[in-house]
Enzyme design. Structure first.
Site, short mmCIF file in Angstrom:
data_model
loop_
_atom_site.label_atom_id
_atom_site.label_comp_id
_atom_site.label_asym_id
_atom_site.label_seq_id
_atom_site.Cartn_x
_atom_site.Cartn_y
_atom_site.Cartn_z
CB SER A 84 62.87 21.11 74.73
OG SER A 84 62.49 20.34 73.61
CG HIS B 140 63.04 18.10 77.92
ND1 HIS B 140 62.47 17.51 79.04
CD2 HIS B 140 62.08 18.07 76.97
CE1 HIS B 140 61.23 17.15 78.78
NE2 HIS B 140 60.96 17.48 77.51
CG ASP C 236 60.54 16.99 73.89
OD1 ASP C 236 59.96 16.60 74.92
OD2 ASP C 236 60.91 18.15 73.72
CG MET D 118 57.47 13.62 70.09
SD MET D 118 56.82 15.12 69.36
CE MET D 118 57.38 16.33 70.59
CG HIS E 187 58.62 14.35 77.64
ND1 HIS E 187 58.09 15.57 77.27
CD2 HIS E 187 57.57 13.57 78.00
CE1 HIS E 187 56.78 15.53 77.39
NE2 HIS E 187 56.43 14.33 77.82
CG MET F 267 55.52 12.95 74.63
SD MET F 267 55.91 14.58 73.96
CE MET F 267 57.70 14.48 73.96
CG MET G 167 52.95 17.24 78.95
SD MET G 167 54.59 17.73 78.37
CE MET G 167 54.20 18.68 76.89
CG ASP H 55 57.86 19.89 78.18
OD1 ASP H 55 58.17 20.84 77.45
OD2 ASP H 55 58.00 18.69 77.85
#
Ligand code: DX5
Ligand code: ZN
Length: 222
Positions: A9, A34, A36, A38, A67, A69, A138, A176
């Protein structure tokens, strides 16, 4: 034994030199990258979006495991496809129409992932499994790197392993949050096939990335 894939990540990378960081984890043996994403709304933190994914794309040929979010998801699917995302993973907790979202991700030419928060049951995936190429468990509450692994999620991994096996399809089962050499082994024993790790991969700087990644893979017995 099925081999386990490692997806570092980049949340734990040096954001001032992200291109170099990507090249370093690629050379160190990362299987996926990965990313992330957000939004400060679905999770209490803000990170990056499609322009950064696009800027990083020339730095590696490894698949971008993105990913999301964020809520909503659907308006951003074309931008992530265009930016070069390979797998786009979404949370059913982020909206009422995850089935449609997974269809849209596949229609945009990407693999579709479904991610569950620690407080969500495995059963949420069941009506979506035909559209899932990856299921992400998660093992921390999403929003931040460096948190402690929540062990109760191991049972969920086992349940999802059985659900995946029953389909006869090769759906990736990813974990994760709080993954380190010890929890990695527990996740693999429970049936995980992809491990995301931020702090455990990036600790110690680039000279350590290879050994950090190797420390998460299952040990050979012979
Ligand atoms: C948390 C993110 C994770 C996180 C993992 O919301 O989805 O990918 O960066 O970081 P570590 O491995 O440090 O728990
Ligand atoms: Zn993540």
């Amino acid at each position: 034994m099925t081999s386990v894939l490692i997806s570092p990540s980049i949340l734990s990378a040096d954001f001032a030199t992200l291109g170099e960081e990507i090249r370093a984890i690629d050379a160190a043996g990362a299987d996926f990258i990965h990313v992330d994403v957000m939004d400060g709304h679905f999770v209490p933190n803000l990170t990056i979006g499609p322009p950064v994914v696009k800027a990083l794309r020339p730095h590696t040929d490894k698949p971008f495991d993105v990913h999301l979010m964020i809520a909503p998801v659907d308006p951003y699917i074309p931008a992530f496809a265009e930016a070069g995302a390979n797998i786009l993973t979404v949370h059913p907790e982020a909206g009422p129409h995850t089935h449609r979202t997974l269809q849209a991700i596949r229609a945009a030419g990407m693999k579709a992932g479904v991610s569950l928060n620690p407080g969500s049951p495995a059963a949420l995936v069941e009506p979506l499994i035909d559209l899932a190429d990856l299921i992400l468990v998660m093992s921390v509450n999403p929003g931040f790197g460096g948190q402690r692994f929540i062990s109760s999620q191991l049972r969920k991994i086992e349940t999802l392993r059985a659900m995946i096996d029953a389909t006869g399809r090769d759906i990736l089962l990813e974990v994760d949050g709080g993954v380190n050499p010890e929890t990695a082994r527990q996740c693999i024993d429970a049936g995980a096939t992809v491990l995301v790790a931020g702090s455990a991969v990036f600790k110690g700087g680039p000279s350590q990335y290879k050994s950090n990644i190797e420390s998460l893979r299952p040990k050979r017995l012979v």
